[in-house]
Design a protein around this motif. Structure first.
Motif, PDB file in Angstrom:
ATOM      1  N   SER A 111      -5.340  -2.981 -18.634  1.00  0.00           N
ATOM      2  CA  SER A 111      -6.481  -3.327 -17.793  1.00  0.00           C
ATOM      3  C   SER A 111      -7.295  -2.072 -17.499  1.00  0.00           C
ATOM      4  CB  SER A 111      -5.975  -3.949 -16.495  1.00  0.00           C
ATOM      5  OG  SER A 111      -6.976  -3.941 -15.533  1.00  0.00           O
ATOM      6  N   ASN A 130      -8.140  -1.322 -13.733  1.00  0.00           N
ATOM      7  CA  ASN A 130      -7.035  -0.731 -12.969  1.00  0.00           C
ATOM      8  C   ASN A 130      -6.841   0.740 -13.324  1.00  0.00           C
ATOM      9  OD1 ASN A 130      -6.686  -3.208 -11.905  1.00  0.00           O
ATOM     10  ND2 ASN A 130      -4.575  -3.490 -12.556  1.00  0.00           N
ATOM     11  N   ASN A 178      -7.013   3.804 -10.643  1.00  0.00           N
ATOM     12  CA  ASN A 178      -5.908   4.759 -10.497  1.00  0.00           C
ATOM     13  C   ASN A 178      -6.386   6.187 -10.689  1.00  0.00           C
ATOM     14  OD1 ASN A 178      -4.236   2.637 -10.082  1.00  0.00           O
ATOM     15  ND2 ASN A 178      -3.366   2.626 -12.132  1.00  0.00           N
ATOM     16  N   ARG A 181      -8.254   7.464  -7.648  1.00  0.00           N
ATOM     17  CA  ARG A 181      -7.372   7.889  -6.544  1.00  0.00           C
ATOM     18  C   ARG A 181      -6.789   9.272  -6.852  1.00  0.00           C
ATOM     19  NH1 ARG A 181      -3.455   3.774  -3.653  1.00  0.00           N
ATOM     20  NH2 ARG A 181      -4.292   4.757  -1.798  1.00  0.00           N
ATOM     21  N   LYS A 201       2.893   3.472 -16.946  1.00  0.00           N
ATOM     22  CA  LYS A 201       2.704   2.202 -16.226  1.00  0.00           C
ATOM     23  C   LYS A 201       1.362   2.180 -15.488  1.00  0.00           C
ATOM     24  CE  LYS A 201       5.450  -0.569 -13.024  1.00  0.00           C
ATOM     25  NZ  LYS A 201       6.547  -0.485 -12.060  1.00  0.00           N
ATOM     26  N   TYR A 202       0.873   3.374 -15.120  1.00  0.00           N
ATOM     27  CA  TYR A 202      -0.327   3.445 -14.288  1.00  0.00           C
ATOM     28  C   TYR A 202      -1.521   4.107 -14.966  1.00  0.00           C
ATOM     29  CZ  TYR A 202       3.148   2.391 -10.761  1.00  0.00           C
ATOM     30  OH  TYR A 202       4.160   1.806 -10.059  1.00  0.00           O
ATOM     31  N   ALA A 214      -0.947  10.797   2.956  1.00  0.00           N
ATOM     32  CA  ALA A 214      -2.074   9.894   3.216  1.00  0.00           C
ATOM     33  C   ALA A 214      -2.167   8.767   2.191  1.00  0.00           C
ATOM     34  CB  ALA A 214      -3.370  10.690   3.238  1.00  0.00           C
ATOM     35  N   PHE A 215      -1.437   8.905   1.087  1.00  0.00           N
ATOM     36  CA  PHE A 215      -1.418   7.847   0.068  1.00  0.00           C
ATOM     37  C   PHE A 215      -0.713   6.616   0.644  1.00  0.00           C
ATOM     38  CE2 PHE A 215      -2.393   7.609  -4.414  1.00  0.00           C
ATOM     39  CZ  PHE A 215      -3.124   8.770  -4.587  1.00  0.00           C
ATOM     40  N   THR A 216      -1.431   5.510   0.762  1.00  0.00           N
ATOM     41  CA  THR A 216      -0.799   4.306   1.319  1.00  0.00           C
ATOM     42  C   THR A 216      -0.536   3.303   0.201  1.00  0.00           C
ATOM     43  OG1 THR A 216      -3.028   3.584   1.821  1.00  0.00           O
ATOM     44  CG2 THR A 216      -1.732   4.455   3.652  1.00  0.00           C
ATOM     45  N   LEU A 258      -0.705  -0.140  -1.701  1.00  0.00           N
ATOM     46  CA  LEU A 258      -1.829  -1.072  -1.814  1.00  0.00           C
ATOM     47  C   LEU A 258      -1.484  -2.409  -1.169  1.00  0.00           C
ATOM     48  CD1 LEU A 258      -2.796  -0.351  -5.504  1.00  0.00           C
ATOM     49  CD2 LEU A 258      -4.060   0.330  -3.491  1.00  0.00           C
ATOM     50  N   GLN A 311       3.469  -0.773  -4.142  1.00  0.00           N
ATOM     51  CA  GLN A 311       3.094   0.279  -5.096  1.00  0.00           C
ATOM     52  C   GLN A 311       1.882   1.044  -4.605  1.00  0.00           C
ATOM     53  OE1 GLN A 311       2.553  -2.212  -8.484  1.00  0.00           O
ATOM     54  NE2 GLN A 311       4.572  -1.750  -9.297  1.00  0.00           N
ATOM     55  N   TYR A 312       1.804   2.322  -5.036  1.00  0.00           N
ATOM     56  CA  TYR A 312       0.676   3.158  -4.623  1.00  0.00           C
ATOM     57  C   TYR A 312      -0.517   2.989  -5.568  1.00  0.00           C
ATOM     58  CZ  TYR A 312       4.011   5.516  -1.598  1.00  0.00           C
ATOM     59  OH  TYR A 312       4.943   5.801  -0.631  1.00  0.00           O
ATOM     60  N   LEU A 313      -0.231   2.626  -6.808  1.00  0.00           N
ATOM     61  CA  LEU A 313      -1.296   2.475  -7.801  1.00  0.00           C
ATOM     62  C   LEU A 313      -1.216   1.092  -8.424  1.00  0.00           C
ATOM     63  CD1 LEU A 313      -0.787   5.896  -9.603  1.00  0.00           C
ATOM     64  CD2 LEU A 313      -2.625   5.350  -8.036  1.00  0.00           C
ATOM     65  N   LYS A 314      -2.294   0.724  -9.112  1.00  0.00           N
ATOM     66  CA  LYS A 314      -2.298  -0.594  -9.759  1.00  0.00           C
ATOM     67  C   LYS A 314      -1.672  -0.490 -11.145  1.00  0.00           C
ATOM     68  CE  LYS A 314      -6.150  -2.629  -7.349  1.00  0.00           C
ATOM     69  NZ  LYS A 314      -7.491  -3.200  -7.443  1.00  0.00           N
ATOM     70  N   GLU A 315      -0.897  -1.492 -11.511  1.00  0.00           N
ATOM     71  CA  GLU A 315      -0.263  -1.473 -12.842  1.00  0.00           C
ATOM     72  C   GLU A 315      -1.302  -1.736 -13.910  1.00  0.00           C
ATOM     73  OE1 GLU A 315       4.097  -2.872 -13.013  1.00  0.00           O
ATOM     74  OE2 GLU A 315       3.115  -4.136 -11.546  1.00  0.00           O
ATOM     75  N   THR A 316      -1.160  -1.050 -15.051  1.00  0.00           N
ATOM     76  CA  THR A 316      -2.189  -1.183 -16.086  1.00  0.00           C
ATOM     77  C   THR A 316      -1.876  -2.170 -17.214  1.00  0.00           C
ATOM     78  OG1 THR A 316      -1.288   0.790 -17.122  1.00  0.00           O
ATOM     79  CG2 THR A 316      -3.201   1.086 -15.718  1.00  0.00           C
ATOM     80  N   ALA A 370      -1.019  -6.554 -14.677  1.00  0.00           N
ATOM     81  CA  ALA A 370      -2.231  -6.360 -13.879  1.00  0.00           C
ATOM     82  C   ALA A 370      -2.713  -7.677 -13.276  1.00  0.00           C
ATOM     83  CB  ALA A 370      -3.327  -5.746 -14.732  1.00  0.00           C
TER      84      ALA A 370
END
Lengths: 105, 133
Positions: free
Chosen positions: A10, A13, A17, A20, A72-73, B62-64, B66, B86-91, B96
Motif C-alpha cells: 500500500s 501507508n 510511515n 512520521r 513490514k512498514y 512522543a510516538f503514540t 495509531l 502499532q506505531y506505523l501502518k502495515e504496508t 493494510a
C-alpha cells in the motif's frame, strides 16, 4: 523472484510511515545542530556528530518503532531509512549548526 | 504526547538553553581576557550531551500508537476507539486493508456508493425508519 511473486504494498501507508520517520529525524537533527553549535564543533567533528546521531536515531527507530521488522512498514529498508533523507537532514543540520555557532561565538 | 515525553522534552530544552547561555558567557569572557584557543568546560559539554540525549528520548516517547474511530457505530461494541497496537501502518496490501475492515470503511466506496449502485428503496426505508424514531 519474478514480478508475480512480489507482494503488493500500500503506497499510501508507505508514504504516511515515511512522513512520521522524517518528522522524527527533522526534530532530532535540528537539535543536534544546535548542540554542535553550542559545543563549537568545527569541520570533521561536526560532520561526525551528524553521522553518529543520524545512525543512532535510525537504529532506535528500527528497534523501538518497527520492532526490527522494517519490511513490514517500509518498502526498501536501507534506502528508505538512511539514503533517502540524508541530504535533507544534512542541510537542516548545517543550518542549525552554523546558526548556533555564530550566535555563541 | 504523553506526560513523560512532555516532561523530558521541557527538561531537555532547559538543559540545552542553559548550556547555550553558559557557552556564550564563557566565550565572551575568553575574548575579554584574550584566550586564543578556549576549551569549553566539561560541565557545559556534559549538559549539552545530556540535553540532546533527553531530547531524543522525548522524541521517541512522543510516538503514540495509531488509533481509529469506527465509522459504523455498533451498539454492542463497548470500545469507541480502536487500535492495532502499532506505531506505523502495515504496508503489505492484505494487511493494510485490515484497518478499513476494522473501522468499517469500504475500500471500494468510490464505486459502491455511486448512485447507480445504491439500493434506493432500502435507503428510503432506512430514512423513514430514522424519521419515525
Amino acid at each position: 523472484m519474478n514480478n508475480f511473486e512480489k507482494q503488493v504494498k500500500s503506497q499510501s501507508n508507505i508514504i504516511e510511515n515515511k512522513k512520521r520517520y522524517v518528522t522524527l529525524l527533522d526534530k532530532i537533527i535540528l537539535i543536534n545542530g544546535i548542540v554542535s553549535g553550542i559545543l563549537q564543533l568545527e569541520s570533521m567533528s561536526g560532520f561526525l556528530s551528524f553521522i553518529a546521531v543520524y545512525l543512532i536515531s535510525s537504529f532506535l527507530f528500527v528497534a523501538f518503532i518497527c520492532k526490527f521488522r522494517v519490511s513490514k512498514y517500509l518498502e526498501n529498508s536501507i534506502g528508505d531509512l538512511i539514503f533517502e533523507h540524508i541530504v535533507r537532514e544534512f542541510l537542516g543540520y548545517v543550518m542549525a549548526w552554523t546558526f548556533s555557532y555564530a550566535l555563541i561565538n | 504526547m504523553s506526560l513523560l515525553s512532555t516532561v523530558t522534552f521541557y527538561v531537555s530544552l532547559l538543559l540545552i538553553g542553559h548550556a547555550g547561555f553558559s557557552s556564550f558567557e564563557f566565550h565572551q569572557l575568553a575574548k575579554k581576557i584574550n584566550i586564543s584557543d578556549p576549551q569549553l568546560p566539561r560541565d557545559i559539554k556534559y549538559e549539552s550531551y545530556l540535553g540532546l540525549i533527553l531530547f531524543i528520548i522525548s522524541a521517541f516517547l512522543a510516538f503514540t500508537k495509531l488509533t481509529y474511530l469506527p465509522l459504523r457505530y455498533d451498539n454492542q461494541s463497548t470500545k469507541q476507539v480502536l487500535s492495532q497496537g502499532q506505531y506505523l501502518k502495515e504496508t503489505p496490501f492484505n494487511k493494510a486493508t485490515n484497518v478499513d475492515n476494522m473501522i468499517g470503511n469500504d475500500a471500494n466506496g468510490e464505486v459502491n456508493f455511486m448512485t447507480s449502485f445504491i439500493d434506493i428503496s432500502a435507503k428510503r426505508a432506512q430514512f423513514k425508519k430514522s424519521l419515525s424514531n
